[in-house]
Design an enzyme around this catalytic site. Structure first.
Site, PDB file in Angstrom:
ATOM      1  N   GLY B  30       0.793  -1.224   0.000  1.00  0.00           N
ATOM      2  CA  GLY B  30       0.000   0.000   0.000  1.00  0.00           C
ATOM      3  C   GLY B  30       0.821   1.268   0.000  1.00  0.00           C
ATOM      4  N   CYS B 238     -27.010  -9.974 -16.928  1.00  0.00           N
ATOM      5  CA  CYS B 238     -26.416  -9.711 -18.243  1.00  0.00           C
ATOM      6  C   CYS B 238     -27.396 -10.154 -19.335  1.00  0.00           C
ATOM      7  CB  CYS B 238     -25.089 -10.451 -18.384  1.00  0.00           C
ATOM      8  SG  CYS B 238     -24.384 -10.328 -20.039  1.00  0.00           S
ATOM      9  N   CYS B 241     -25.386 -13.149 -21.490  1.00  0.00           N
ATOM     10  CA  CYS B 241     -25.061 -14.461 -20.921  1.00  0.00           C
ATOM     11  C   CYS B 241     -25.920 -14.799 -19.706  1.00  0.00           C
ATOM     12  CB  CYS B 241     -23.586 -14.542 -20.551  1.00  0.00           C
ATOM     13  SG  CYS B 241     -23.174 -13.664 -19.036  1.00  0.00           S
ATOM     14  N   CYS B 263     -22.169  -7.879 -19.456  1.00  0.00           N
ATOM     15  CA  CYS B 263     -20.996  -8.020 -18.605  1.00  0.00           C
ATOM     16  C   CYS B 263     -19.901  -7.075 -19.090  1.00  0.00           C
ATOM     17  CB  CYS B 263     -20.428  -9.437 -18.693  1.00  0.00           C
ATOM     18  SG  CYS B 263     -21.511 -10.685 -18.029  1.00  0.00           S
ATOM     19  N   CYS B 269     -18.036 -13.166 -20.152  1.00  0.00           N
ATOM     20  CA  CYS B 269     -19.314 -13.268 -20.852  1.00  0.00           C
ATOM     21  C   CYS B 269     -19.214 -14.288 -21.991  1.00  0.00           C
ATOM     22  CB  CYS B 269     -19.701 -11.896 -21.407  1.00  0.00           C
ATOM     23  SG  CYS B 269     -21.438 -11.736 -21.834  1.00  0.00           S
TER      24      CYS B 269
END
Lengths: 256, 290
Positions: B30, B238, B241, B263, B269
């Site tokens: 970080g 979606c 899909c 997606c 997808c």
């Protein structure tokens, strides 16, 4: 009684010029001290050294911390000093813009110190912010407005609320009434006096306005060319000035 | 094939310097490590940081995948993929599971990554405190002293203005209980996925910073006790899909209010449709139909 804040032989030089020299004083809990003097007399330098914004060249600044008793804040590590700066100490700037986040709402400004010491409950933070806005006479419906939408006097009051929300024990004020018109000044002074008495705050107020110290300060220190030339009870110094410069200062006040 | 460039464009000394920054970043999760970012043959904002990180970790045997907002076929993804095909001669793939190095802009793939994969992020502004505190000297000090109250001021402002935390991307996180980090502009839907098996590297070219998350690093999204963090997505499935768990893009179809949700992860997808899933507006999948 032990002093809350002790300053011993504090000196600050800018090259060969004197910022302030050999300033010493004690401040007791609940006491308000005024520092007066003309422009360039070193009072702002002194205040910045006391509050840890400027490193002094000589001397000690002792503060009675909650955990370890008397500590020299100059020798403290920076994290400790900054922690002190957002818990037990507060600093009210002359220009509210220096002390506020202008892009953040009033509530956020007051809440910042709370969040800085770990508050993580939105509802509580907001409640406290609104409570403090009320104490400095700002309406609760302004809590989501930005300080840029506030008048100068309101900004100054907001800055005070933001500083006092964490319950500090010592407040540094640099010309808190500078740049405000007289009626707003009077209201602010009244408010400050109430808060200082109610919370039992100790305060150091730098100003060139003798009326401000007459109203707020218990004790007075007069500065000239970086030296403290006279100290004493406020009324005593103002009504019976001993030093030549203090006499000049007192007699220079315009009588309406 | 004769190489006109050093492998992966950058010279070896530069790669060494960047690898050192990456190792430091992994050692201090970080923490933003400064590095001497190079001019790349693409404008700032197009992923120069990510490209430099990818270039210094690629080996000739690697397979690379590049995604832009989840898609493999948008300009940014296509041009960076071509860049590495040309300068490194590495194999490329659109399939998440086949890639060793995945460079991404603004998304984490839907499919879980493995320990032998590396995810490289392109980061526009690495400093999470930047819009609250413009001074770099001050933000560095705030990181050093762990003074992160200001980050919550931003979230406070969100709630006071909108009634909820409206920050929906680049949502600040705390890494291993220490550094507050900007996860790059990924949707906050992806934030929980930051705790993953793969190594994650973040490169900011213009800002000259690299930071990193080692595998399984604890990453906590900042929030309030009474306004907890919520990963959000469009409340829809979606249309191609039929997945109701993936992050969706909204596509405007016409000027009469027609729209579809698909997606954002094109590989996810496609592989679902290949497995026989069909959404509300989808048609059965045919290989090479496009």
């Amino acid at each position: 009684m032990t002093p809350l804040f002790q300053v011993k032989d504090l000196s600050k030089f800018y090259g060969n010029r004197i910022g302030c020299k050999d300033v010493s004083f004690d401040l007791y809990p609940g006491e308000v001290m005024g520092i007066v003097g003309e422009s360039g007399s070193g009072k702002s330098t002194l205040l910045n050294c006391l509050a840890g914004h400027l490193p002094p060249d000589r001397g000690e600044v002792l503060f009675d911390t909650r955990t370890d008793g008397m500590r020299d804040t100059i020798q403290m590590s920076e994290p400790e000093r900054r922690m002190l700066g957002r818990t037990d100490w507060a600093f009210v700037h002359q220009h509210a813009r220096d002390g506020l986040r202008m892009g953040v709402s009033a509530g956020g400004n007051v809440g910042e110190r709370l969040m800085a010491v770990g508050a993580r409950h939105y509802g509580d933070i907001r409640e406290q912010a609104i409570d403090w806005l009320g104490r400095v006479e700002i309406n609760a419906d302004r809590v989501d407005d930005r300080p840029s939408a506030f008048s100068g006097g309101m900004q100054q009051r907001l800055q005070i609320a933001r500083n006092l929300v964490t319950g500090p024990r010592l407040v540094f004020m640099d010309e808190p009434t500078g740049g405000l018109d007289v009626s707003v000044q009077a209201r602010l002074l009244d408010l400050l006096r109430g808060l200082v008495r109610e919370m039992g705050l100790s305060a150091i107020i730098v100003t060139h306005d003798l009326a401000v110290v007459r109203l707020l300060a218990d004790r007075l220190m007069v500065m000239k060319d970086g030296h403290a030339v006279e100290t004493g009870l406020t009324d005593q110094v103002l009504d019976d000035p001993q030093h030549g410069y203090t006499q000049l200062l007192v007699s220079s006040v315009l009588q309406v | 094939m004769t190489q006109d460039y050093n492998f992966a464009y950058l010279d070896e000394q530069t790669k060494r310097m960047i690898r050192r920054a990456i190792l430091k970043g992994l050692a201090v999760p970080g923490y933003q490590v400064p590095f001497a970012s190079r001019e790349m043959p693409m404008p700032y904002g197009w992923g120069t940081g990510g490209v430099q990180v990818s270039a210094s970790i690629l080996t000739p045997e690697d397979t690379m995948k590049v995604i832009d907002q989840g898609a493999d076929d948008t300009t940014n993804a296509v041009s960076i993929r071509k860049f590495f095909e040309k300068t490194a001669g590495v194999a490329t793939s659109e399939e998440t599971s086949k890639a060793d190095v995945i460079q991404t802009r603004h998304r984490i793939p839907e499919q879980d990554l493995r320990e032998d994969q590396i995810l490289v992020y392109q980061v526009p502004i690495p400093e999470p405190l930047r819009f609250l505190e413009p001074r770099e000297t001050e933000t560095r000090k705030m990181h050093a002293l762990e003074e992160y109250g200001l980050m919550h001021v931003k979230l406070y402002e969100d709630i006071s203005k909108n009634g909820a935390i409206s920050t929906s991307y680049a949502y600040p996180v705390k890494v291993e209980g220490r550094y507050v980090m900007d996860p790059s502009p990924i949707p906050k839907f992806d934030n929980p996925k930051l705790e993953m098996a793969a190594v994650q590297l973040f490169g900011a070219g213009r800002e000259q910073r690299i930071y990193a998350l080692p595998p399984y690093t604890r990453v906590v999204s900042l929030d309030f006790e009474d306004y907890p963090f919520e990963p959000s997505k469009a409340d829809h499935a979606c249309d191609l899909c039929g997945s109701d768990t993936s992050y969706l893009d909204e596509v405007i179809m016409d000027d009469a209010g027609g729209r579809m949700f698909v997606c954002s992860d094109t590989d996810f997808c496609r592989s679902r449709r290949a497995a026989g899933h069909v959404g509300a507006q989808g048609v059965p999948f045919e290989e090479d139909a496009a």
